[in-house]
Design a protein around this motif. Structure first.
Motif, PDB file in Angstrom:
ATOM      1  N   SER A 131      47.321 -72.769 -22.674  1.00 52.05           N
ATOM      2  CA  SER A 131      48.120 -73.103 -23.693  1.00 52.05           C
ATOM      3  C   SER A 131      47.653 -72.462 -25.048  1.00 52.05           C
ATOM      4  O   SER A 131      46.469 -72.650 -25.618  1.00 52.05           O
ATOM      5  N   SER A 132      48.481 -71.666 -25.627  1.00 52.47           N
ATOM      6  CA  SER A 132      48.167 -70.529 -26.947  1.00 52.47           C
ATOM      7  C   SER A 132      46.695 -70.172 -26.394  1.00 52.47           C
ATOM      8  O   SER A 132      46.900 -69.159 -25.721  1.00 52.47           O
ATOM      9  N   ARG A 133      45.430 -70.370 -27.188  1.00 50.71           N
ATOM     10  CA  ARG A 133      44.568 -69.682 -26.632  1.00 50.71           C
ATOM     11  C   ARG A 133      43.341 -70.717 -26.364  1.00 50.71           C
ATOM     12  O   ARG A 133      42.336 -70.629 -26.762  1.00 50.71           O
ATOM     13  N   THR A 134      43.974 -71.618 -25.450  1.00 54.66           N
ATOM     14  CA  THR A 134      42.839 -72.748 -24.932  1.00 54.66           C
ATOM     15  C   THR A 134      43.104 -72.882 -23.462  1.00 54.66           C
ATOM     16  O   THR A 134      44.303 -72.540 -22.866  1.00 54.66           O
ATOM     17  N   LEU A 135      41.854 -72.695 -22.876  1.00 53.59           N
ATOM     18  CA  LEU A 135      42.026 -72.930 -21.194  1.00 53.59           C
ATOM     19  C   LEU A 135      42.030 -74.604 -21.197  1.00 53.59           C
ATOM     20  O   LEU A 135      41.255 -75.230 -21.332  1.00 53.59           O
ATOM     21  N   LEU A 136      43.192 -75.094 -20.320  1.00 54.45           N
ATOM     22  CA  LEU A 136      43.369 -76.468 -20.018  1.00 54.45           C
ATOM     23  C   LEU A 136      43.006 -76.753 -18.544  1.00 54.45           C
ATOM     24  O   LEU A 136      43.768 -76.015 -17.823  1.00 54.45           O
ATOM     25  N   GLY A 137      42.057 -77.426 -18.389  1.00 57.76           N
ATOM     26  CA  GLY A 137      41.589 -77.666 -16.742  1.00 57.76           C
ATOM     27  C   GLY A 137      41.842 -79.129 -16.604  1.00 57.76           C
ATOM     28  O   GLY A 137      41.765 -80.069 -17.012  1.00 57.76           O
ATOM     29  N   PHE A 138      42.247 -79.253 -15.209  1.00 55.77           N
ATOM     30  CA  PHE A 138      42.808 -80.429 -14.592  1.00 55.77           C
ATOM     31  C   PHE A 138      42.166 -80.475 -13.132  1.00 55.77           C
ATOM     32  O   PHE A 138      42.385 -79.440 -12.363  1.00 55.77           O
ATOM     33  N   LEU A 139      41.845 -81.717 -12.920  1.00 51.38           N
ATOM     34  CA  LEU A 139      41.373 -82.113 -11.414  1.00 51.38           C
ATOM     35  C   LEU A 139      42.515 -83.079 -11.231  1.00 51.38           C
ATOM     36  O   LEU A 139      42.682 -84.111 -11.540  1.00 51.38           O
ATOM     37  N   LEU A 140      43.162 -82.846 -10.043  1.00 49.05           N
ATOM     38  CA  LEU A 140      44.314 -83.450  -9.319  1.00 49.05           C
ATOM     39  C   LEU A 140      43.794 -83.851  -8.065  1.00 49.05           C
ATOM     40  O   LEU A 140      43.083 -83.259  -7.296  1.00 49.05           O
ATOM     41  N   ASP A 141      44.396 -85.157  -7.497  1.00 47.81           N
ATOM     42  CA  ASP A 141      44.339 -85.638  -6.283  1.00 47.81           C
ATOM     43  C   ASP A 141      45.500 -85.221  -5.378  1.00 47.81           C
ATOM     44  O   ASP A 141      46.433 -84.367  -5.774  1.00 47.81           O
ATOM     45  N   GLY A 147      48.126 -86.654  -4.310  1.00 47.45           N
ATOM     46  CA  GLY A 147      49.335 -87.059  -5.021  1.00 47.45           C
ATOM     47  C   GLY A 147      49.610 -86.368  -6.311  1.00 47.45           C
ATOM     48  O   GLY A 147      50.607 -86.782  -6.896  1.00 47.45           O
ATOM     49  N   GLY A 148      48.899 -85.491  -6.724  1.00 43.85           N
ATOM     50  CA  GLY A 148      49.383 -84.824  -7.892  1.00 43.85           C
ATOM     51  C   GLY A 148      48.900 -85.626  -9.246  1.00 43.85           C
ATOM     52  O   GLY A 148      49.154 -85.102 -10.158  1.00 43.85           O
ATOM     53  N   THR A 149      48.073 -86.752  -8.993  1.00 46.95           N
ATOM     54  CA  THR A 149      47.953 -87.515 -10.288  1.00 46.95           C
ATOM     55  C   THR A 149      46.530 -86.634 -11.031  1.00 46.95           C
ATOM     56  O   THR A 149      45.632 -86.356 -10.212  1.00 46.95           O
ATOM     57  N   THR A 150      46.481 -86.655 -11.974  1.00 43.13           N
ATOM     58  CA  THR A 150      45.290 -85.932 -12.912  1.00 43.13           C
ATOM     59  C   THR A 150      44.344 -86.946 -13.041  1.00 43.13           C
ATOM     60  O   THR A 150      44.492 -87.945 -13.438  1.00 43.13           O
ATOM     61  N   LEU A 151      43.120 -86.853 -12.674  1.00 43.69           N
ATOM     62  CA  LEU A 151      42.212 -87.481 -12.411  1.00 43.69           C
ATOM     63  C   LEU A 151      40.877 -87.106 -13.827  1.00 43.69           C
ATOM     64  O   LEU A 151      40.379 -88.153 -14.344  1.00 43.69           O
ATOM     65  N   GLU A 152      40.774 -85.970 -14.098  1.00 46.03           N
ATOM     66  CA  GLU A 152      40.146 -85.324 -15.029  1.00 46.03           C
ATOM     67  C   GLU A 152      40.726 -84.338 -15.744  1.00 46.03           C
ATOM     68  O   GLU A 152      41.630 -83.380 -15.210  1.00 46.03           O
ATOM     69  N   HIS A 153      40.533 -84.105 -17.210  1.00 42.16           N
ATOM     70  CA  HIS A 153      40.823 -82.572 -17.678  1.00 42.16           C
ATOM     71  C   HIS A 153      39.926 -82.428 -18.904  1.00 42.16           C
ATOM     72  O   HIS A 153      39.280 -83.264 -19.469  1.00 42.16           O
ATOM     73  N   ARG A 154      39.940 -81.081 -19.136  1.00 35.64           N
ATOM     74  CA  ARG A 154      39.070 -80.711 -20.255  1.00 35.64           C
ATOM     75  C   ARG A 154      39.986 -79.510 -21.062  1.00 35.64           C
ATOM     76  O   ARG A 154      40.408 -78.601 -20.123  1.00 35.64           O
ATOM     77  N   ALA A 155      39.705 -79.260 -22.250  1.00 32.86           N
ATOM     78  CA  ALA A 155      40.285 -78.128 -22.888  1.00 32.86           C
ATOM     79  C   ALA A 155      39.091 -77.100 -23.430  1.00 32.86           C
ATOM     80  O   ALA A 155      38.133 -77.588 -23.954  1.00 32.86           O
ATOM     81  N   VAL A 156      39.153 -75.806 -23.185  1.00 34.90           N
ATOM     82  CA  VAL A 156      38.176 -74.916 -23.923  1.00 34.90           C
ATOM     83  C   VAL A 156      38.778 -74.093 -24.674  1.00 34.90           C
ATOM     84  O   VAL A 156      39.744 -73.237 -24.296  1.00 34.90           O
ATOM     85  N   GLU A 157      38.567 -73.887 -26.011  1.00 40.81           N
ATOM     86  CA  GLU A 157      39.051 -72.877 -26.644  1.00 40.81           C
ATOM     87  C   GLU A 157      38.334 -71.738 -26.633  1.00 40.81           C
ATOM     88  O   GLU A 157      37.122 -71.420 -26.315  1.00 40.81           O
ATOM     89  N   ILE A 158      39.249 -70.687 -26.668  1.00 41.34           N
ATOM     90  CA  ILE A 158      38.783 -69.471 -26.584  1.00 41.34           C
ATOM     91  C   ILE A 158      39.244 -68.403 -27.607  1.00 41.34           C
ATOM     92  O   ILE A 158      40.124 -68.251 -27.874  1.00 41.34           O
ATOM     93  N   PRO A 159      38.265 -67.817 -27.976  1.00 39.54           N
ATOM     94  CA  PRO A 159      38.245 -66.803 -29.546  1.00 39.54           C
ATOM     95  C   PRO A 159      39.187 -65.679 -28.944  1.00 39.54           C
ATOM     96  O   PRO A 159      39.322 -65.237 -27.900  1.00 39.54           O
ATOM     97  N   ALA A 160      39.964 -65.317 -30.022  1.00 35.42           N
ATOM     98  CA  ALA A 160      41.151 -64.214 -29.748  1.00 35.42           C
ATOM     99  C   ALA A 160      40.726 -62.713 -29.207  1.00 35.42           C
ATOM    100  O   ALA A 160      41.189 -62.114 -28.764  1.00 35.42           O
ATOM    101  N   ASP A 161      39.149 -62.692 -29.655  1.00 32.48           N
ATOM    102  CA  ASP A 161      38.572 -61.433 -29.217  1.00 32.48           C
ATOM    103  C   ASP A 161      37.729 -61.475 -28.038  1.00 32.48           C
ATOM    104  O   ASP A 161      36.976 -60.737 -27.688  1.00 32.48           O
ATOM    105  N   ALA A 162      38.095 -62.507 -27.426  1.00 35.99           N
ATOM    106  CA  ALA A 162      37.191 -62.638 -25.844  1.00 35.99           C
ATOM    107  C   ALA A 162      37.771 -61.362 -25.036  1.00 35.99           C
ATOM    108  O   ALA A 162      38.889 -61.052 -25.057  1.00 35.99           O
TER     109      ALA A 162
END
Length: 397
Positions: A92-102, A104-119
């Motif tokens: 999403s934009s310049r962010t990595l969005l991580g999701f753990l799903l079971d 049934g497709g239910t999200t159990l955990e999630h985390r966002a990590v910003e990645i700089p534009a010059d990565a």
């Protein structure tokens, strides 16, 4: 989210029955051994054999049902959705969005990590690995993590699991995501985020399973996906739909992040228009879902750069329609959340016309939802993971 296990993939009759029962139990309940046997036309002996097997392996749970009248209450059975799980990385934009799903497709955990534009490739690969490792560490006790699906924008070779180009990070080129994640997850798959989104929409909306359906996203980047009678247009997963990098003479002086000049994105994508829009409205977000709400009430059609973008987008879509002749086009992204922009876009699209008496497809403006991307990216992985789980048991019927 309903599992779609292909029972014909099994040579062993017991494994086929396990797949059929698992798929049925992933849908609405309640279920009992008797109802499963009735719906799947299985004998009570075969049903008991399968349910006992899957219960022993932790995939099925049994619990007392609701008592109706005299006698003992029926025993209900259902999938233990937390027996298997998978992770998804979505951009999403310049962010990595991580999701753990079971399962049934239910999200159990999630985390966002910003990645700089010059990565570059090394920075991106390390960020993905660390994110996946964190997600796997969040698995509840007893869960088997089946793998990771990475849904990326831009140009991607799905079969080679290689991210070729993305306007979000110009220094990320030809990133082998499969190799980057090999040490972190048992299975790594890669998909285009638009393909995953359209697959999920098609699964949930039966109307999209007839004729040709286009999904066009007009946001940070510009791209499209296509399905024919509910099936992906490209079965081999090669690069497709990067209309954002079609080149226009009117834009020839503008440099694109892909390295070329004159690409459609230089005149119509969010990354190109946002600096100008922030001169007028400084507080605009670069997160598309937040930005959609901000743009909804602004006089965007009074901005010359937006007016130009509308005309470019209408002509581009019309040209696509002259090639693929879709029945409908779903348009998502923050710009179409603005009613004036949508009206101007549909008017320009109709003015462009098609060919002769051929009718233009139906245009549908819809809010982008990352849930579609997450579920569309994860479902094939969960289906494959469940198949692997079932095959691990060599028990004969």
């Amino acid at each position: 989210m309903f599992l779609t296990i292909d029972e014909t993939a099994y040579d062993d009759a017991h494994q086929r029955d396990c797949a059929r029962v698992s798929a049925l139990l992933s849908g609405p309940g309640p279920h009992s051994r008797a109802s499963v046997a009735d719906q799947l036309k299985m004998t009570s002996t075969a049903t008991s054999h399968v349910v006992s097997d899957l219960t022993e392996r932790g995939l099925v749970k049994e619990r007392p049902g609701t008592k109706m009248g005299r006698g003992r209450p029926p025993v209900e059975i259902g999938l233990n959705f937390q027996r298997l799980g998978a992770s998804v990385i979505h951009i999403s934009s310049r962010t990595l969005l991580g999701f753990l799903l079971d399962l049934g497709g239910t999200t159990l955990e999630h985390r966002a990590v910003e990645i700089p534009a010059d990565a570059d490739n090394a920075v991106m690969a390390d960020a993905m690995r660390q994110l996946v490792k964190w997600l796997i560490a969040q698995c509840p006790a007893g869960m088997i993590h089946m793998g990771t699906s990475v849904a990326v924008p831009g140009v991607v070779d799905v079969k080679a699991r290689t991210w070729l180009i993305t306007s979000r990070w110009p220094k990320v080129r030809n990133l082998d995501i499969g190799s980057a994640l090999a040490s972190a997850t048992p299975v790594a798959t890669v998909c285009r985020h638009l393909d995953a989104e359209l697959d999920a929409r098609t699964t949930q909306e039966s109307a999209y399973r007839s004729g040709n359906t286009l999904l066009m996203h007009w946001g940070w980047g510009i791209g499209l996906s296509c399905s024919i009678a509910g099936q992906p247009f490209l079965q081999n997963g090669g690069p497709f739909g990067e209309i954002g990098h079609w080149r226009f003479n009117a834009l020839s002086e503008r440099e694109c992040d892909c390295g070329n000049h004159g690409c459609l994105e230089t005149g119509a994508a969010l990354w190109a228009l946002l600096p100008r829009l922030r001169e007028l409205w400084p507080d605009l977000s670069d997160e598309e879902e937040l930005l959609a709400g901000q743009l909804a009430g602004l006089p965007l059609v009074d901005v010359p750069e937006v007016t130009e973008a509308i005309k470019l987008m209408a002509r581009s879509l019309t040209n696509v329609c002259r090639l693929l002749f879709p029945s409908r086009v779903i348009v998502t992204g923050p710009f179409v959340a603005n009613e004036d922009v949508w009206q101007a876009f549909t008017s320009a699209f109709k003015t462009e016309g098609l060919i002769g008496s051929l009718e233009l497809p139906t245009l549908i403006a819809d809010k982008f939802s990352q849930d579609y991307v997450i579920h569309g990216a994860c479902l094939p992985l969960l289906n494959a993971g469940l198949e692997t789980f079932i095959r691990q048991n060599k028990r004969a019927a």
